[in-house]
Design a protein around this motif. Structure first.
Motif, PDB file in Angstrom:
ATOM      1  N   GLY A   1       0.856  -1.231   0.150  1.00 23.86           N
ATOM      2  CA  GLY A   1      -0.066  -0.149   0.186  1.00 23.86           C
ATOM      3  C   GLY A   1       0.757   1.233  -0.015  1.00 23.86           C
ATOM      4  N   ASN A   2       0.637   2.166   0.793  1.00 18.05           N
ATOM      5  CA  ASN A   2       1.535   3.311   1.043  1.00 18.05           C
ATOM      6  C   ASN A   2       2.440   3.050   2.198  1.00 18.05           C
ATOM      7  N   SER A   3       2.621   1.927   2.604  1.00 17.68           N
ATOM      8  CA  SER A   3       3.640   1.747   3.618  1.00 17.68           C
ATOM      9  C   SER A   3       4.718   1.263   3.068  1.00 17.68           C
TER      10      SER A   3
ATOM     11  N   TYR B   1       7.784   6.614  -2.671  1.00 20.13           N
ATOM     12  CA  TYR B   1       7.086   6.641  -1.252  1.00 20.13           C
ATOM     13  C   TYR B   1       5.775   7.370  -1.361  1.00 20.13           C
ATOM     14  N   ALA B   2       4.715   6.471  -1.024  1.00 26.09           N
ATOM     15  CA  ALA B   2       3.330   7.084  -1.428  1.00 26.09           C
ATOM     16  C   ALA B   2       3.341   7.714  -2.591  1.00 26.09           C
ATOM     17  N   GLU B   3       3.734   7.078  -3.652  1.00 24.28           N
ATOM     18  CA  GLU B   3       3.793   7.572  -5.151  1.00 24.28           C
ATOM     19  C   GLU B   3       4.669   8.883  -5.535  1.00 24.28           C
ATOM     20  N   LYS B   4       5.461   9.587  -4.405  1.00 21.07           N
ATOM     21  CA  LYS B   4       6.247  10.631  -4.744  1.00 21.07           C
ATOM     22  C   LYS B   4       7.601  10.049  -4.977  1.00 21.07           C
ATOM     23  N   TYR B   5       8.324  10.908  -5.612  1.00 21.25           N
ATOM     24  CA  TYR B   5      10.053  10.704  -5.852  1.00 21.25           C
ATOM     25  C   TYR B   5      10.371   9.871  -6.815  1.00 21.25           C
ATOM     26  N   ARG B   6       9.211   9.298  -7.822  1.00 17.46           N
ATOM     27  CA  ARG B   6       9.594   8.301  -8.829  1.00 17.46           C
ATOM     28  C   ARG B   6      10.419   8.838  -9.681  1.00 17.46           C
ATOM     29  N   ASN B   7      10.280  10.439 -10.005  1.00 20.46           N
ATOM     30  CA  ASN B   7      10.857  11.132 -11.183  1.00 20.46           C
ATOM     31  C   ASN B   7      12.126  11.538 -10.790  1.00 20.46           C
ATOM     32  N   LEU B   8      12.645  11.343  -9.725  1.00 23.00           N
ATOM     33  CA  LEU B   8      14.248  11.720  -9.398  1.00 23.00           C
ATOM     34  C   LEU B   8      15.106  10.934 -10.254  1.00 23.00           C
ATOM     35  N   PRO B   9      16.069  11.628 -10.801  1.00 21.51           N
ATOM     36  CA  PRO B   9      16.997  10.757 -11.810  1.00 21.51           C
ATOM     37  C   PRO B   9      18.173   9.954 -11.067  1.00 21.51           C
TER      38      PRO B   9
ATOM     39  N   LEU C   1      15.205   8.694   2.137  1.00 22.70           N
ATOM     40  CA  LEU C   1      14.534   9.701   2.713  1.00 22.70           C
ATOM     41  C   LEU C   1      14.738   9.999   4.151  1.00 22.70           C
ATOM     42  N   LYS C   2      14.527  11.491   4.547  1.00 22.97           N
ATOM     43  CA  LYS C   2      14.608  11.866   5.748  1.00 22.97           C
ATOM     44  C   LYS C   2      13.706  11.175   6.730  1.00 22.97           C
ATOM     45  N   PRO C   3      13.922  10.492   7.885  1.00 20.10           N
ATOM     46  CA  PRO C   3      13.087   9.944   8.653  1.00 20.10           C
ATOM     47  C   PRO C   3      11.818  10.674   9.007  1.00 20.10           C
ATOM     48  N   GLU C   4      11.743  11.974   9.012  1.00 16.46           N
ATOM     49  CA  GLU C   4      10.512  12.730   9.397  1.00 16.46           C
ATOM     50  C   GLU C   4       9.574  12.630   8.261  1.00 16.46           C
ATOM     51  N   ILE C   5       9.828  12.379   7.217  1.00 18.12           N
ATOM     52  CA  ILE C   5       9.007  12.038   5.857  1.00 18.12           C
ATOM     53  C   ILE C   5       8.050  11.056   6.088  1.00 18.12           C
ATOM     54  N   TYR C   6       8.518  10.129   6.773  1.00 20.25           N
ATOM     55  CA  TYR C   6       7.719   8.926   6.840  1.00 20.25           C
ATOM     56  C   TYR C   6       6.536   9.118   8.046  1.00 20.25           C
TER      57      TYR C   6
END
Ligand code: XMP
Ligand code: MG
Length: 179
Positions: free
Chosen positions: A70-72, A159-167, A172-177
């Protein structure tokens, strides 16, 4: 988006160099054959595009989507086909293109499905491998980078559908989770 990244694990250049190596190895091994190359969506879509450009034998492409997350950041242990192939794999040499192998559950499920559909051969290329997290006995035939047990994003990985477009690929920083 870049502010959310704690550390770069592999730069765009390092990834591109590795993808060229993997493409060359596959091209050698499949000389004289016409494999069906299957992208496991969504995570492998950038890897698939770059890898395909580095394979010099004729290939056919297809796409499959399975859900196990899921988003986990942990596998639910449950795998199901969300989008199936358009192509029959019967009698074909198949190469599965996967972004990352973690528990191994996703891939073992896909391999099982393709073998039951009578693929001639099934091999796996994975850009990243976290062998420390395996719960089933499974290894890729072609592996890009072996990484420790950290959740990585970029170059198709989300992560939760973000960041796929980074080359590049980073942690990630822990606070993002926790936010
Ligand atoms: P399993 O556990 O089935 O998992 O081998 C494979 C799938 O899990 C996802 N996965 C990740 N996705 N960063 C991600 O963005 C990670 O560090 C990560 N680890 C596993 C991925 O979709 C993969 O196909
Ligand atoms: Mg995936």
């Amino acid at each position: 988006m870049l502010n959310d990244i704690q550390e770069t694990l592999y730069t765009e250049e390092q990834i591109q160099a590795k993808v060229r190596e993997l493409g060359a190895a596959i091209s050698r091994d499949y000389e004289g054959r016409n494999p069906l190359v299957i992208c496991v969506l969504k995570g492998a879509f950038i890897f698939m595009a770059d890898l395909a450009k580095n394979i010099t034998v004729p290939i056919a492409l297809d796409f499959m989507a399975v859900s196990s997350y899921g988003n986990s950041t942990r596998s639910s242990g449950e795998v199901r086909i969300v989008k199936d192939l358009d192509t029959s794999v019967e009698g074909r040499d198949v190469i599965i293109v996967e972004d990352i192998i973690d528990s191994g559950l996703t891939l073992s499920y896909i391999i099982d499905v393709l073998e039951r559909r009578n693929a001639l051969s099934v091999h796996v290329v994975a850009l990243f491998d976290k062998p420390g997290r395996r719960t089933v006995d499974l290894n890729a035939d072609y592996t890009g980078f072996v990484i420790p047990d950290a959740f990585v994003v970029g170059y198709g990985l989300d992560y939760a559908e973000k960041y796929r477009n980074l080359p590049f690929v980073g942690v990630l920083k822990p606070e993002i989770y926790s936010s």
